[in-house]
Design an enzyme around this catalytic site. Structure first.
Site, mmCIF file in Angstrom:
data_model
loop_
_atom_site.group_PDB
_atom_site.id
_atom_site.type_symbol
_atom_site.label_atom_id
_atom_site.label_comp_id
_atom_site.label_asym_id
_atom_site.label_seq_id
_atom_site.Cartn_x
_atom_site.Cartn_y
_atom_site.Cartn_z
ATOM 1 C CD GLU A 98 -30.325 136.409 119.706
ATOM 2 O OE1 GLU A 98 -29.903 135.264 119.442
ATOM 3 O OE2 GLU A 98 -30.790 136.731 120.804
ATOM 4 C CB CYS A 127 -27.877 132.193 112.782
ATOM 5 S SG CYS A 127 -29.635 132.178 113.161
HETATM 6 P P1 NAD Z 1 -23.345 141.224 109.085
HETATM 7 O O1 NAD Z 1 -22.802 141.155 110.471
HETATM 8 O O2 NAD Z 1 -22.421 141.429 107.968
HETATM 9 O O3 NAD Z 1 -24.432 142.403 108.979
HETATM 10 C C1 NAD Z 1 -25.523 142.485 109.858
HETATM 11 C C2 NAD Z 1 -25.968 143.928 109.936
HETATM 12 O O4 NAD Z 1 -24.916 144.698 110.502
HETATM 13 C C3 NAD Z 1 -26.296 144.574 108.594
HETATM 14 O O5 NAD Z 1 -27.408 145.420 108.754
HETATM 15 C C4 NAD Z 1 -25.050 145.386 108.309
HETATM 16 O O6 NAD Z 1 -25.293 146.501 107.493
HETATM 17 C C5 NAD Z 1 -24.658 145.825 109.693
HETATM 18 N N1 NAD Z 1 -23.252 146.188 109.831
HETATM 19 C C6 NAD Z 1 -22.217 145.804 109.048
HETATM 20 N N2 NAD Z 1 -21.076 146.357 109.502
HETATM 21 C C7 NAD Z 1 -21.395 147.079 110.594
HETATM 22 C C8 NAD Z 1 -20.655 147.857 111.516
HETATM 23 N N3 NAD Z 1 -19.324 148.005 111.389
HETATM 24 N N4 NAD Z 1 -21.304 148.446 112.548
HETATM 25 C C9 NAD Z 1 -22.638 148.284 112.692
HETATM 26 N N5 NAD Z 1 -23.400 147.579 111.842
HETATM 27 C C10 NAD Z 1 -22.787 146.964 110.809
HETATM 28 O O7 NAD Z 1 -24.208 139.900 108.929
HETATM 29 P P2 NAD Z 1 -24.986 139.410 107.648
HETATM 30 O O8 NAD Z 1 -23.976 138.981 106.652
HETATM 31 O O9 NAD Z 1 -26.041 140.388 107.259
HETATM 32 O O10 NAD Z 1 -25.752 138.138 108.262
HETATM 33 C C11 NAD Z 1 -25.140 136.936 108.415
HETATM 34 C C12 NAD Z 1 -24.683 136.703 109.846
HETATM 35 O O11 NAD Z 1 -25.762 136.903 110.740
HETATM 36 C C13 NAD Z 1 -24.234 135.283 110.084
HETATM 37 O O12 NAD Z 1 -23.076 135.255 110.879
HETATM 38 C C14 NAD Z 1 -25.402 134.661 110.835
HETATM 39 O O13 NAD Z 1 -25.058 133.550 111.620
HETATM 40 C C15 NAD Z 1 -25.857 135.809 111.650
HETATM 41 N N6 NAD Z 1 -27.254 135.609 112.062
HETATM 42 C C16 NAD Z 1 -27.514 135.309 113.362
HETATM 43 C C17 NAD Z 1 -28.814 135.080 113.772
HETATM 44 C C18 NAD Z 1 -29.148 134.747 115.198
HETATM 45 O O14 NAD Z 1 -30.285 134.937 115.569
HETATM 46 N N7 NAD Z 1 -28.205 134.290 116.007
HETATM 47 C C19 NAD Z 1 -29.851 135.156 112.838
HETATM 48 C C20 NAD Z 1 -29.540 135.454 111.525
HETATM 49 C C21 NAD Z 1 -28.231 135.698 111.148
#
Ligand code: NAD
Length: 500
Positions: A256, A290
C-alpha cells in the site's frame, strides 16, 4: 503550549516475552509539537529480528493458532477490539504525541481500528475453500484455503494503529502468525496493542513486534527466508526496495503506497459540500495522508469563485497543539518531512505556480507547524502536480470537459484514490470508470469501510486490503484431488485406446 508530558518506556514482544534489544540499544521519540521526549523503545537488530521470525515460524508450524477453531480465534480478536475501545483515550494521547496529529482525530482512528478488529473477527468463521463434484464419477475435487504462513508487516507513521489494524487482524483471522515492524517514530500504540493481544489470550509467538530502523530490520524482514509474505504500507520508493528484498525467497508481497489524489469539482456539484471536502481532504492529518486530496481539479466556469472560497476557508483551519481538542491540523512529523515539503513548495514557486496561501513554517515557540498552503495556476507537468508532497499543500488546476478532467486525473504515476463532485449521474459513473485509481469517492471524500477493498492502481500499490479481499491476500489455495474407486494403471491401455 503547556502540556504535562512524560516519556513512556517500551519493550518488544518476542515469543510471548517482553524484551529489550539483545544489545540493549534504545532510541527515543520527541513529540514534533512540543520538542519533548515521549517514548523510549528497543532499537532491535538482526539478532532480535531473527528471534522474532523464529518464534512466528514455530507458532505457525507447530503451534495451535493456524488450526484453532475460527470461533475461538474470533473471541480473541473481539477481546482485543474491546481493549482498544476501552483504552481509546490513552492510545489517542500516545498517537498524538508521537505523530503530531490532533488528539481528537487520533481518537476517531483508534475507534476505527477497534472496528477493523471486530470486522476481521467475523472472517475467522467465514474463511473457506470450495468443492468440485463435476469432475467425473472417479474424482472429487477440494480447494483448501490455508493461511499463507508467517507474515512480515512493515507500517508507516501517519496512521500507526489504524494501518496495522488494516493488516494484522485479517492475517490473524485466517490463521497466520506475524512479525510487525512499526515506523520508528510512532511505535507506541502498536506495542500497546500487542500487550492487549497477549492479555486477550493470543498464544505466544503468534504476534511479535520489533521496533527499530527500516534499513536495519525492515529490509532483513522483507528478505527473510522464513517469512512467507510481506505486507508493507509506506512510500513507493521503499515499496520498491521491499520488492527487491522479497525476491530472495519469492515471498508473497502486498503493498500500500503513495498517492497524488485529485478531487474533481464539476460546475453542477453541491459546491458547499465540495468546498468543505476539498479543505478537509488536503489538510486532514496535516496532508500526511496517502489518500490526501492534494490536487484540486475545478471546472473552468466556476474556477475563480470556487478557488477564492477554498482560500478563504483554508485561512480559518485551526492549526496548533495536537493535544488541544479544537485543533484540526497539528505538527509536521519530522524535520526531514518538513524539509521535503518546503523543497516542493519552492519548486512550485520556481516552476511558475501562483502561491495563493501560506507556503512557509509557522512561527511557534516549540514544534514544527506548516501554514495551510494553496497553489493555483498549476500545470500537470509541474512537480507539485505529480509528486506526493505529504504536507498541507493543495495544487489547483482547471479543466473544461469531463474528458480533460479524466486525462489530468490520470496524468501521474499514482492511482490510489479520487473524489468526484457532480449531481449528474452520467458524469459520476463516467468519471468513476475513467479514473485509474483503487477508490473513487462520489460526492464525499476520505471514507472507508472494512467491507470494501482498499489499494492502489499503478505505483500506488500491489494487492488489496479489507473484506474478503484480505482473505485472498493472506491465504494460499490448495487443490486436493481425491480419486474414487479403482484407478486405471499407467501402462495398461485404456478402453478406447487412450494411452495418455
Ligand atoms: P516509509 O516508506 O519511509 O516507511 C514505511 C516503513 O518502512 C517504516 O516502518 C520504515 O521504517 C520502513 N522502511 C524504511 N526503509 C526501509 C527499507 N529500506 N526496507 C524495509 N523497510 C523500510 O514511509 P513513511 O514515511 O513512514 O510513510 C509515508 C508514506 O506511506 C507515504 O508515501 C504514504 O503515501 C504512504 N502510505 C500509504 C498508505 C496506503 O495505504 N496506500 C497509507 C499510509 C501511508
Amino acid at each position: 503550549m503547556t502540556v504535562a508530558i512524560t516519556a513512556r518506556t517500551y519493550q518488544n514482544l518476542i515469543d510471548g516475552e517482553w524484551v529489550d534489544a539483545a544489545d540493549g540499544a534504545t532510541f527515543e521519540r520527541v513529540s514534533p509539537a512540543h520538542d519533548v521526549v515521549v517514548g523510549r523503545y528497543p532499537s532491535a537488530g538482526v539478532v532480535d529480528l531473527d528471534r522474532a521470525v523464529a518464534a512466528a515460524r514455530r507458532a505457525f508450524d507447530e503451534g495451535t493458532w493456524p488450526m484453532m477453531p475460527g470461533v475461538e480465534r474470533a473471541r480473541i480478536l473481539n477481546r482485543i477490539a474491546e481493549r482498544i475501545r476501552a483504552e481509546a483515550d490513552d492510545l489517542a494521547a500516545v498517537e498524538a504525541l508521537e505523530s503530531g496529529k490532533p488528539v481528537s482525530q487520533a481518537r476517531d482512528e483508534i475507534l476505527s481500528s477497534a472496528d477493523l478488529w471486530e470486522y476481521a473477527s467475523t472472517l475467522c468463521r467465514h474463511t473457506y475453500g470450495d468443492t468440485y463434484n463435476t469432475l467425473g464419477s472417479a474424482m472429487f475435487g477440494m480447494v483448501l484455503r490455508e493461511p499463507v504462513g508467517v507474515v512480515g508487516m512493515i507500517t508507516p507513521w501517519n496512521f500507526p494503529l489504524l494501518i496495522i489494524s488494516q493488516k494484522l487482524p485479517f492475517a490473524l483471522a485466517v490463521g497466520c502468525t506475524a512479525v510487525v515492524k512499526p515506523a520508528e517514530i510512532t511505535p507506541g500504540t502498536t506495542l500497546r496493542m500487542a500487550q492487549m493481544a497477549q492479555d486477550a489470550g493470543l498464544p505466544a509467538g503468534v504476534l511479535n513486534v520489533v521496533t527499530g530502523s527500516g534499513r536495519v530490520i525492515g529490509t532483513p524482514l522483507a528478505a527473510h527466508p522464513d517469512v512467507d509474505m510481506i505486507s508493507f504500507t509506506g512510500s513507493t520508493d521503499v515499496g520498491r526496495r521491499v520488492i527487491e528484498a522479497s525476491k530472495s525467497n519469492l515471498k508473497k508481497v502486498e503493498l500500500e503506497l503513495g498517492g497524488k489524489n485529485p478531487q474533481i469539482v464539476f460546475a453542477d456539484a453541491d459546491l458547499e459540500a465540495a468546498l468543505d471536502a476539498v479543505v478537509y481532504g488536503v489538510y486532514f492529518n496535516m496532508g500526511e495522508c496517502c489518500n490526501s486530496g492534494s490536487r484540486l481539479l475545478v471546472q473552468e466556469s466556476i474556477a475563480d469563485e470556487f478557488i477564492a472560497k477554498v482560500v478563504e476557508r483554508a485561512r480559518t483551519v485551526p492549526v496548533g497543539d495536537p493535544m488541544d481538542p479544537r485543533t484540526k491540523v497539528g505538527a509536521i512529523a519530522t524535520d526531514e518531512q518538513f524539509g521535503k515539503i518546503l523543497e516542493l513548495v519552492d519548486s512550485g514557486r520556481a516552476e511558475g505556480a501562483d502561491l495563493l496561501l501560506g507556503g512557509g513554517r509557522m512561527d511557534t515557540d516549540a514544534g514544527r507547524f506548516m501554514e495551510p498552503t494553496i497553489f493555483a495556476g498549476v500545470e500537470p507537468t509541474m512537480r507539485i502536480a505529480r509528486e506526493e508532497i505529504f504536507g498541507p499543500v493543495l495544487s489547483v488546476m482547471t479543466f473544461k470537459t469531463a474528458a480533460d478532467a479524466a486525462r489530468i486525473a490520470n496524468s501521474t504515476t499514482f492511482g490510489l484514490s479520487a473524489g468526484v463532485w457532480t449531481k449528474d449521474l452520467d458524469t459520476a459513473i463516467g468519471m468513476s470508470r475513467a479514473i485509474r485509481a483503487g477508490t473513487i469517492w462520489v460526492n464525499t471524500f476520505l471514507e472507508g469501510y472494512p467491507e470494501l477493498p482498499f489499494g492502489g492502481y499503478k505505483e500506488s500499490g500491489l494487492g488489496r486490503e479489507f473484506g474478503r479481499f484480505s482473505i485472498d491476500a493472506f491465504t494460499e489455495l490448495k487443490s486436493v484431488q481425491m480419486h474414487l474407486g479403482p484407478r486405471t494403471s499407467w501402462w495398461m491401455p485404456r478402453s478406447g485406446g487412450d494411452a495418455r
